[in-house]
Design an enzyme around this catalytic site. Structure first.
Site, PDB file in Angstrom:
ATOM      1  N   SER A   1       0.813  -1.213   0.000  1.00  0.00           N
ATOM      2  CA  SER A   1       0.000   0.000   0.000  1.00  0.00           C
ATOM      3  C   SER A   1       0.849   1.268   0.000  1.00  0.00           C
ATOM      4  O   SER A   1       1.555   1.552  -0.958  1.00  0.00           O
ATOM      5  CB  SER A   1      -0.957  -0.048   1.199  1.00  0.00           C
ATOM      6  OG  SER A   1      -1.910   0.968   1.143  1.00  0.00           O
TER       7      SER A   1
ATOM      8  N   LYS B   1      -0.629  -4.060  -3.370  1.00  0.00           N
ATOM      9  CA  LYS B   1      -1.951  -3.496  -3.064  1.00  0.00           C
ATOM     10  C   LYS B   1      -2.048  -2.143  -3.748  1.00  0.00           C
ATOM     11  O   LYS B   1      -1.390  -1.191  -3.355  1.00  0.00           O
ATOM     12  CB  LYS B   1      -2.170  -3.327  -1.570  1.00  0.00           C
ATOM     13  CG  LYS B   1      -3.538  -2.709  -1.238  1.00  0.00           C
ATOM     14  CD  LYS B   1      -3.717  -2.485   0.242  1.00  0.00           C
ATOM     15  CE  LYS B   1      -5.085  -1.861   0.541  1.00  0.00           C
ATOM     16  NZ  LYS B   1      -5.210  -0.475   0.008  1.00  0.00           N
TER      17      LYS B   1
ATOM     18  N   GLU C   1      10.576   5.850  -9.715  1.00  0.00           N
ATOM     19  CA  GLU C   1      10.225   6.348 -11.040  1.00  0.00           C
ATOM     20  C   GLU C   1      10.398   7.854 -11.204  1.00  0.00           C
ATOM     21  O   GLU C   1      10.592   8.328 -12.328  1.00  0.00           O
ATOM     22  CB  GLU C   1       8.792   5.943 -11.377  1.00  0.00           C
ATOM     23  CG  GLU C   1       8.608   4.432 -11.483  1.00  0.00           C
ATOM     24  CD  GLU C   1       7.204   4.018 -11.881  1.00  0.00           C
ATOM     25  OE1 GLU C   1       6.374   4.909 -12.158  1.00  0.00           O
ATOM     26  OE2 GLU C   1       6.921   2.801 -11.915  1.00  0.00           O
TER      27      GLU C   1
END
Length: 494
Positions: free
Chosen positions: A323, A348, A334
């Site tokens: 999560s 998740k 990224e």
């Protein structure tokens, strides 16, 4: 210059409130419970009579009702008026709502009674009493996502993906995660027995645990080498970003030049905290996370840049990182080029909101997907690290029930586990096939003598607990994932 600015508290509050209102990860809206019933009824036009049967039994009649509700009304009236004994009408309604939520087949959506809702709210409070483990429902089973650092669950040896099959002999099969939490949590000092099945092992094991107060202290920092600091974040609670600011500033005073951020076995938490912390390491203006609603509309959340994005950083993840942990990991990977080390994360990729009703019950449901800055949905797939590294094989050994006696001539999976533990700690039982022979007995005696335990040649109680404690210490000292993270960090610090 400090690594992280001491943020103005009012500004932090405003930003966190805005993030919560915008993202909807954990929003608590007050809504009178009875309105849910009106919502169901008044979706159709032409109501002629609606009577809550507080006295005389009456039938709900509806003109031009929506076809999908006709069966609901008929079932309610049939049970209310024809069941062989009086029914609790509130339970009928609650059951209907619970059934609607269960039909979504979403382990993160749940209808909670007032007692279950209290447990849910405790997850973001300053502390609670229980065993200290994040759980979820999956395929009708209750799985451990991650034990909390220093908790009774961690000390008992519980691991991510362990399946809790029963609590004090009561089966959890088919229960929701909040129903299971209600059974598992309890007052400090009380004892609970969990039956645990670990994937890859043959037989379940009973694990006695004494409940304790679980403080929601979520950030732990230390220097682990020259100029290198390690900070572990165990969950994302309401004060985690502030805790991290304090910890990083303290570590900078101790000479921190590079950082290993440890998100292993972190089950997640509040989205606004993940965004705030990501902003400490992602340059301003770059995307931290995206949110996609049911219509496909995507909303971007950019870095607030409240820190030092130039600080050399490496992030540790594993299968217990879920999560909000994955949001942070994907954001720095990224949008800031930060390498990830460890194992594939949990996977998740959904966002939940919560709605309270005036009777204390609560509806938690999924409202959106979250996507990485590059638009990837990691749900049920997880995030692959740039440097895959596993812990030693002995790190995944199952727990042993300390109340079970392992002695000469016995044979079991527990004996096999104990033999492997002894071998990992430098003793030589001669075999690891699960048969407790004379050689195993001799090595147990050596182990007991070396650690000033009663020398009786069998494993039970203190001897079993000491065996597992020493193995846990060895895992921490021989942390292959951390060693690799430090190695990668050093190359980034040059």
């Amino acid at each position: 210059m400090k690594v992280v600015k001491a943020l103005d508290e009012e500004k932090v509050g405003q930003e966190q409130a805005a993030a919560e209102n915008k993202s909807g990860y954990i929003r608590f809206k007050k809504f009178h419970f009875i309105m849910l019933l009106f919502f169901i009824i008044f979706l159709s036009a032409g109501i002629t009579a609606f009577v809550l049967a507080f006295g005389e039994e009456k039938v709900v009649t509806v003109e031009k009702e929506r076809a999908e509700f006709k069966k609901f009304y008929t079932a309610y009236n049939t049970l209310n008026n024809g069941y062989f004994k009086n029914v609790d009408r509130q339970k009928l309604i609650n059951g209907a709502i619970n059934g609607m939520v269960e039909s979504l087949d979403d382990p993160y959506s749940d209808y909670m009674s007032d007692e279950e809702a209290k447990s849910f709210h405790n997850t973001i409070s300053s502390s609670f009493e229980g065993i200290g483990a994040e759980i979820q429902e999956k395929d009708g089973h209750i799985l451990i996502v991650s034990p909390i650092k220093g908790s009774p669950a961690e000390k008992a040896g519980l691991k991510p993906n362990d399946i809790i099959t029963s609590v004090n002999g009561k089966s959890l099969q088919g229960m929701t995660s909040t129903q299971a939490v209600t059974l598992i949590r309890g007052k400090k000092g009380t004892k609970i027995e969990l039956t645990i099945h670990r994937p890859g092992t043959e037989a379940p094991v009973k694990v006695p645990i004494v409940r304790d107060e679980i403080p929601i202290e979520t950030v732990y920092g230390e220097m682990v080498g020259k100029g290198i600091a390690k900070v572990q974040i165990t969950s994302f609670s309401s004060n985690t970003a502030k805790e991290l600011v304090t910890t990083l500033n303290d570590l900078q005073k101790k000479g921190m030049k590079g950082l290993v951020l440890d998100l292993r076995q972190n089950p997640g938490g509040l989205l606004d905290q993940a965004i705030s912390i990501s902003s400490m390491f992602v340059p301003k203006g770059k995307v931290v996370v995206k949110e996609q609603d049911r219509s496909g509309k995507i909303k971007e959340f950019g870095s607030q840049n409240e820190g030092n994005p130039t600080l050399p950083l490496v992030v540790l993840i594993d299968k217990g990182s879920a999560s909000a942990s994955e949001i942070l990991s994907a954001a720095v990977k990224e949008s800031a080029g930060v390498p990830l080390v460890g194992e594939k994360s949990f996977g998740k990729g959904t966002v939940q909101t919560a709605q309270d009703f005036s009777d204390g019950s609560n509806l938690k449901y999924t409202i959106a997907k979250w996507l990485t800055p590059n638009g990837n949905w990691i749900h049920k797939k997880g995030i692959m690290p740039d440097y895959p590294v596993k812990l030693p094989d002995y790190a995944s050994l199952p727990i042993i029930n300390p109340e079970k006696k392992l002695e000469l001539s016995s044979s079991s999976e527990d004996v096999k586990t104990a033999q492997k533990m002894l071998k990992a700690l430098g003793f030589n039982p001669g075999r690891t096939d699960g048969f407790f022979d004379q050689k195993t007995k001799e090595e147990v005696e050596k182990f007991q003598k070396a650690h000033k335990l009663e020398v009786n040649g069998y494993l039970k109680g203190d001897s079993t607990m000491k065996l597992m404690e020493l193995l846990r210490d060895k895992i921490q000292k021989n942390d292959t994932q951390l060693k690799k993270a430090i190695e990668v960090l050093k190359t980034r610090m040059k």
